[in-house]
Design a protein around this motif. Structure first.
Motif, PDB file in Angstrom:
ATOM      1  N   SER A  39       3.204   1.940   2.194  1.00 17.82           N
ATOM      2  CA  SER A  39       3.625   2.298   3.544  1.00 17.82           C
ATOM      3  C   SER A  39       5.086   1.966   3.770  1.00 17.82           C
ATOM      4  O   SER A  39       5.599   0.941   3.313  1.00 17.82           O
ATOM      5  CB  SER A  39       2.770   1.548   4.573  1.00 17.82           C
ATOM      6  OG  SER A  39       3.273   1.762   5.884  1.00 17.82           O
ATOM      7  N   THR A  40       5.763   2.850   4.521  1.00 15.67           N
ATOM      8  CA  THR A  40       7.138   2.588   4.945  1.00 15.67           C
ATOM      9  C   THR A  40       7.223   2.407   6.458  1.00 15.67           C
ATOM     10  O   THR A  40       8.324   2.427   7.026  1.00 15.67           O
ATOM     11  CB  THR A  40       8.064   3.738   4.512  1.00 15.67           C
ATOM     12  OG1 THR A  40       7.570   4.980   5.043  1.00 15.67           O
ATOM     13  CG2 THR A  40       8.131   3.832   2.990  1.00 15.67           C
ATOM     14  N   ALA A  41       6.084   2.202   7.109  1.00 17.25           N
ATOM     15  CA  ALA A  41       6.069   1.991   8.553  1.00 17.25           C
ATOM     16  C   ALA A  41       6.647   0.628   8.895  1.00 17.25           C
ATOM     17  O   ALA A  41       6.494  -0.341   8.140  1.00 17.25           O
ATOM     18  CB  ALA A  41       4.636   2.104   9.090  1.00 17.25           C
ATOM     19  N   ASP A  94       0.819  -1.220   0.000  1.00 19.59           N
ATOM     20  CA  ASP A  94       0.000   0.000   0.000  1.00 19.59           C
ATOM     21  C   ASP A  94       0.845   1.258   0.000  1.00 19.59           C
ATOM     22  O   ASP A  94       0.328   2.366   0.169  1.00 19.59           O
ATOM     23  CB  ASP A  94      -0.932   0.007   1.214  1.00 19.59           C
ATOM     24  CG  ASP A  94      -0.176  -0.011   2.538  1.00 19.59           C
ATOM     25  OD1 ASP A  94       1.070  -0.139   2.510  1.00 19.59           O
ATOM     26  OD2 ASP A  94      -0.823   0.098   3.595  1.00 19.59           O
ATOM     27  N   THR A  96       5.399  -3.162   7.897  1.00 18.20           N
ATOM     28  CA  THR A  96       4.547  -3.171   6.698  1.00 18.20           C
ATOM     29  C   THR A  96       5.360  -3.239   5.410  1.00 18.20           C
ATOM     30  O   THR A  96       4.784  -3.322   4.334  1.00 18.20           O
ATOM     31  CB  THR A  96       3.672  -1.916   6.647  1.00 18.20           C
ATOM     32  OG1 THR A  96       4.515  -0.753   6.443  1.00 18.20           O
ATOM     33  CG2 THR A  96       2.874  -1.743   7.941  1.00 18.20           C
ATOM     34  N   ARG A  97       6.682  -3.188   5.531  1.00 18.33           N
ATOM     35  CA  ARG A  97       7.540  -3.060   4.350  1.00 18.33           C
ATOM     36  C   ARG A  97       7.798  -4.416   3.688  1.00 18.33           C
ATOM     37  O   ARG A  97       7.325  -5.451   4.165  1.00 18.33           O
ATOM     38  CB  ARG A  97       8.852  -2.391   4.765  1.00 18.33           C
ATOM     39  CG  ARG A  97       8.646  -0.997   5.326  1.00 18.33           C
ATOM     40  CD  ARG A  97       9.886  -0.469   6.036  1.00 18.33           C
ATOM     41  NE  ARG A  97      10.191  -1.206   7.264  1.00 18.33           N
ATOM     42  CZ  ARG A  97      11.117  -0.838   8.152  1.00 18.33           C
ATOM     43  NH1 ARG A  97      11.824   0.262   7.949  1.00 18.33           N
ATOM     44  NH2 ARG A  97      11.340  -1.570   9.231  1.00 18.33           N
TER      45      ARG A  97
END
Length: 350
Positions: free
Chosen positions: A183-185, A181, A188-189
């Motif tokens: 995201s780089t949190a 999606d 979540t990568r």
């Protein structure tokens, strides 16, 4: 336009910006490029379309699917571009007044020009360069995989940059990526990896992926023998450090690996009459050059600039001749530089 891979989508957007109506013909939605990634420059969509885009494509290393999805959405929103999906082009042709593509179900699509963006096994290239129509096997393959951060062992240290590793007769490129999606949190990568392997050419020939020194297709996850998965897992444990070892083991456990025989193609020409080539249809470098995506973008912009004055009547042939003049030397140099790596890595001549 024949083909809607990255080169085709970028070319369609550039042509639309130049005032050219585009009909795109594509045989499928799915490239099957698990783990493939490209480096995206800042403001790519604005550069292609001339408009500030909502949800613009992030810059940096992105998965092939992320880039394709954003470009595809921009194409679908463009009123000058008409997309025909699940259409297989079997032939192209031209006369003094037009060019055309004939599909496997007997339909003919006509236009002022036909642009081939149909990859390394291009149908359009066979009409443009009948004496130099095939990309040839470079002598090795790349195993590709993609794993999500949550699938890695707890406490795995996340890499800060692209990794380049060598072990014996193998090379590994690893690259941290945003999540599906964007995201780089943490958590979540994704990790993508590309394992250059020159030791399994017999497998490629036995499976029909390579025949008569021509790359026919890739090995998808289900096509790879269980024994090969076990060998890759064992080698990964010996050859590669964490987190790349862990990412490879996750992919081999899931049988989520693609084996891509590397093809190379040095062009003699990029246009003939009303027919032109862009992207992998025009030039196929080894991925080690890191230049394929940028070259495809340069093709798209050069072609759009060459046809900006129009392609009606006699202007079409002159415009495509101008496009070839702008891009041929650079395209040949790019592929030749990659062939030097291939000769060293695979131990092949010329």
């Amino acid at each position: 336009m024949v083909g809607t891979s990255l080169a085709g989508l970028m070319t369609a957007l550039c042509l639309s910006r130049a005032g050219i109506d585009v009909t795109m013909l594509e045989r499928s939605d799915d490239s099957g490029r698990t783990g493939a990634a490209v480096h995206v420059g800042e403001g790519l969509l604005e550069r292609l379309t001339g408009r500030s885009e909502t949800g613009a494509l992030p810059h940096g290393v992105q998965t092939w699917f992320t880039v394709h999805g954003r470009l595809r959405a921009a194409v679908e929103a463009d009123g000058r571009i008409e997309l025909h999906q699940n259409v297989r082009v079997r032939d192209v042709g031209q006369d003094d007044g037009s060019a055309w593509a004939v599909t496997s179900d007997g339909r003919t699509f006509r236009g002022d020009i036909v642009v081939g963006a149909d990859g390394h096994r291009s149908t359009v290239r066979r009409a443009v360069c009948p004496d130099n129509a095939d990309a040839t096997f470079a002598g090795y393959l790349i195993w590709l995989g993609l794993t999500e951060e949550w699938a890695l062992p707890p406490g795995t240290r996340w890499p800060g940059d692209v990794a380049y590793l060598e072990s014996g007769d193998c090379i590994l490129l690893g690259y941290p990526l945003p999540g599906p999606d964007g995201s780089t949190a943490m958590g979540t990568r994704q990790l993508g990896w590309a394992w250059y392997d020159r030791g399994r050419n017999d497998l490629l020939r036995r499976s029909g992926c390579v025949a008569d020194d021509i790359v026919r297709h890739s090995l998808t996850g289900a096509d790879i023998p269980d024994q090969t998965y076990r060998e890759l897992a064992d080698e990964a444990r010996r050859r590669w450090p964490s987190p790349w070892r862990d990412a490879i083991l996750d992919c081999t456990d899931r049988h989520a690996v693609i084996g891509t025989p590397i093809a190379e193609y040095v062009p003699d020409s990029l246009a003939m009459g009303r027919l032109a080539l862009v992207g992998d249809a025009a030039h196929v470098p080894t991925p080690m050059t890191g230049s394929g995506f940028g070259a495809s973008l340069s093709d798209a912009e050069a072609l759009a600039d060459a046809v900006r004055a129009g392609v009606r009547g006699d202007r079409a042939v002159a415009a495509l001749r101008d496009y070839e003049r702008r891009r041929l030397t650079a395209a040949r140099s790019m592929v030749e530089s990659g062939r030097q790596f291939s000769r060293r890595f695979a131990g092949r001549r010329g």
